[in-house]
Scaffold this motif. Structure first.
Motif, short mmCIF file in Angstrom:
data_model
loop_
_atom_site.label_atom_id
_atom_site.label_comp_id
_atom_site.label_asym_id
_atom_site.label_seq_id
_atom_site.Cartn_x
_atom_site.Cartn_y
_atom_site.Cartn_z
N TRP A 183 54.22 20.05 68.42
CA TRP A 183 53.81 21.23 67.66
C TRP A 183 52.98 22.13 68.57
O TRP A 183 51.91 22.59 68.21
CB TRP A 183 53.03 20.83 66.42
CG TRP A 183 53.88 20.19 65.37
CD1 TRP A 183 55.24 20.03 65.40
CD2 TRP A 183 53.45 19.62 64.15
NE1 TRP A 183 55.65 19.40 64.28
CE2 TRP A 183 54.58 19.13 63.48
CE3 TRP A 183 52.21 19.48 63.55
CZ2 TRP A 183 54.52 18.52 62.24
CZ3 TRP A 183 52.15 18.85 62.32
CH2 TRP A 183 53.29 18.39 61.67
N ASP A 184 53.50 22.39 69.77
CA ASP A 184 52.73 23.11 70.78
C ASP A 184 52.34 24.52 70.38
O ASP A 184 51.40 25.08 70.93
CB ASP A 184 53.46 23.12 72.12
CG ASP A 184 54.85 23.74 72.04
OD1 ASP A 184 55.36 23.97 70.94
OD2 ASP A 184 55.43 24.00 73.12
N GLU A 185 52.99 25.10 69.38
CA GLU A 185 52.59 26.43 68.93
C GLU A 185 51.37 26.37 68.00
O GLU A 185 50.77 27.39 67.71
CB GLU A 185 53.76 27.16 68.22
CG GLU A 185 54.16 26.59 66.88
CD GLU A 185 55.03 25.32 66.94
OE1 GLU A 185 55.27 24.75 65.86
OE2 GLU A 185 55.45 24.90 68.02
N VAL A 186 50.99 25.17 67.58
CA VAL A 186 49.89 25.00 66.62
C VAL A 186 48.70 24.28 67.25
O VAL A 186 47.56 24.59 66.94
CB VAL A 186 50.39 24.21 65.38
CG1 VAL A 186 49.26 23.95 64.40
CG2 VAL A 186 51.54 24.93 64.70
N GLU A 240 46.35 22.32 70.44
CA GLU A 240 45.85 22.46 71.81
C GLU A 240 45.71 21.06 72.42
O GLU A 240 45.03 20.21 71.84
CB GLU A 240 44.47 23.14 71.80
CG GLU A 240 44.48 24.58 71.37
CD GLU A 240 45.17 25.49 72.37
OE1 GLU A 240 45.15 25.17 73.58
OE2 GLU A 240 45.73 26.50 71.93
N SER A 248 40.35 25.11 67.47
CA SER A 248 41.70 24.54 67.43
C SER A 248 41.74 23.11 66.90
O SER A 248 42.79 22.63 66.45
CB SER A 248 42.31 24.57 68.82
OG SER A 248 41.48 23.86 69.73
N ARG A 277 43.25 22.17 63.35
CA ARG A 277 44.72 22.26 63.30
C ARG A 277 45.35 21.01 63.90
O ARG A 277 46.31 20.47 63.35
CB ARG A 277 45.21 23.50 64.05
CG ARG A 277 44.87 24.80 63.39
CD ARG A 277 45.56 25.98 64.06
NE ARG A 277 45.40 26.04 65.51
CZ ARG A 277 44.43 26.68 66.14
NH1 ARG A 277 43.50 27.33 65.47
NH2 ARG A 277 44.38 26.68 67.46
N CYS A 324 47.63 18.20 61.92
CA CYS A 324 48.97 17.77 62.35
C CYS A 324 49.03 16.25 62.46
O CYS A 324 50.01 15.62 62.03
CB CYS A 324 49.34 18.42 63.69
SG CYS A 324 49.62 20.19 63.59
#
Length: 166
Positions: A90-93, A95, A128, A131, A135
């Motif tokens: 989930w690299d767009e969400v 870090e 970050s 988030r 996940c």
């Protein structure tokens, strides 16, 4: 709500579960009821308390698959690595700089320690991190449901939430 001595506001725990539920269901964050509850809880409790709620739920979900029992070091290490591999997708969400915190929270839960207390002592919360933890919670809940049956993770976690309310 209390687990392993950690006290987290019930509304923050509910909002943390709502966030994970949105990720699990694939619903767009614009889903009005959940989004409104999350926004209201964030305004009321703050991001730090929501993170504490997420960590509490991670602990509760991991307890469903045997966290805190002695002798599971190999399982813990393998589970944590697979979890982080999946979270990284989930690299767009997320870090990657938050992965050590996820690793430590999961490790604390598997060792039978209080991961909320551990996280409280670990220092400031980067923007970050909630988030990334959310996940991780969503993936852990999916795993629990695969092992114990559909909806079991939510049923057990929210039963604890219901008893805290009642």
């Amino acid at each position: 709500m209390t687990m392993r001595g950690a006290q987290v506001k019930v509304g923050a725990v509910q909002a943390a579960w709502d966030q994970a539920s949105m990720l699990r269901s694939g619903d767009a964050p614009e889903e009005p009821v959940l989004s409104e509850r999350i926004a209201a809880a964030t305004a009321l409790y703050g991001t730090g308390e929501l993170l504490r709620g997420t960590v509490l739920l991670i602990d509760g979900a991991l307890n469903q698959i045997g966290a805190g029992r002695p002798g599971g070091e190999q399982f813990t290490e393998r589970f944590t690595q697979v979890l982080l591999d999946k979270v990284s997708q989930w690299d767009e969400v997320v870090e990657p700089t938050d992965f050590p915190m996820v690793r430590h929270v999961v490790k604390a839960a598997f060792e039978g320690r209080d991961p909320v207390a551990w996280r409280d002592q670990a220092g400031p919360v980067p923007d970050s991190e909630p988030r990334t933890m959310t996940c991780a919670l969503a993936l852990i809940a999916d795993f629990v449901d695969r092992v114990d049956g559909p909806g079991e993770c939510e049923r057990v976690l929210l039963a604890g939430l219901g008893s805290a309310l009642g």
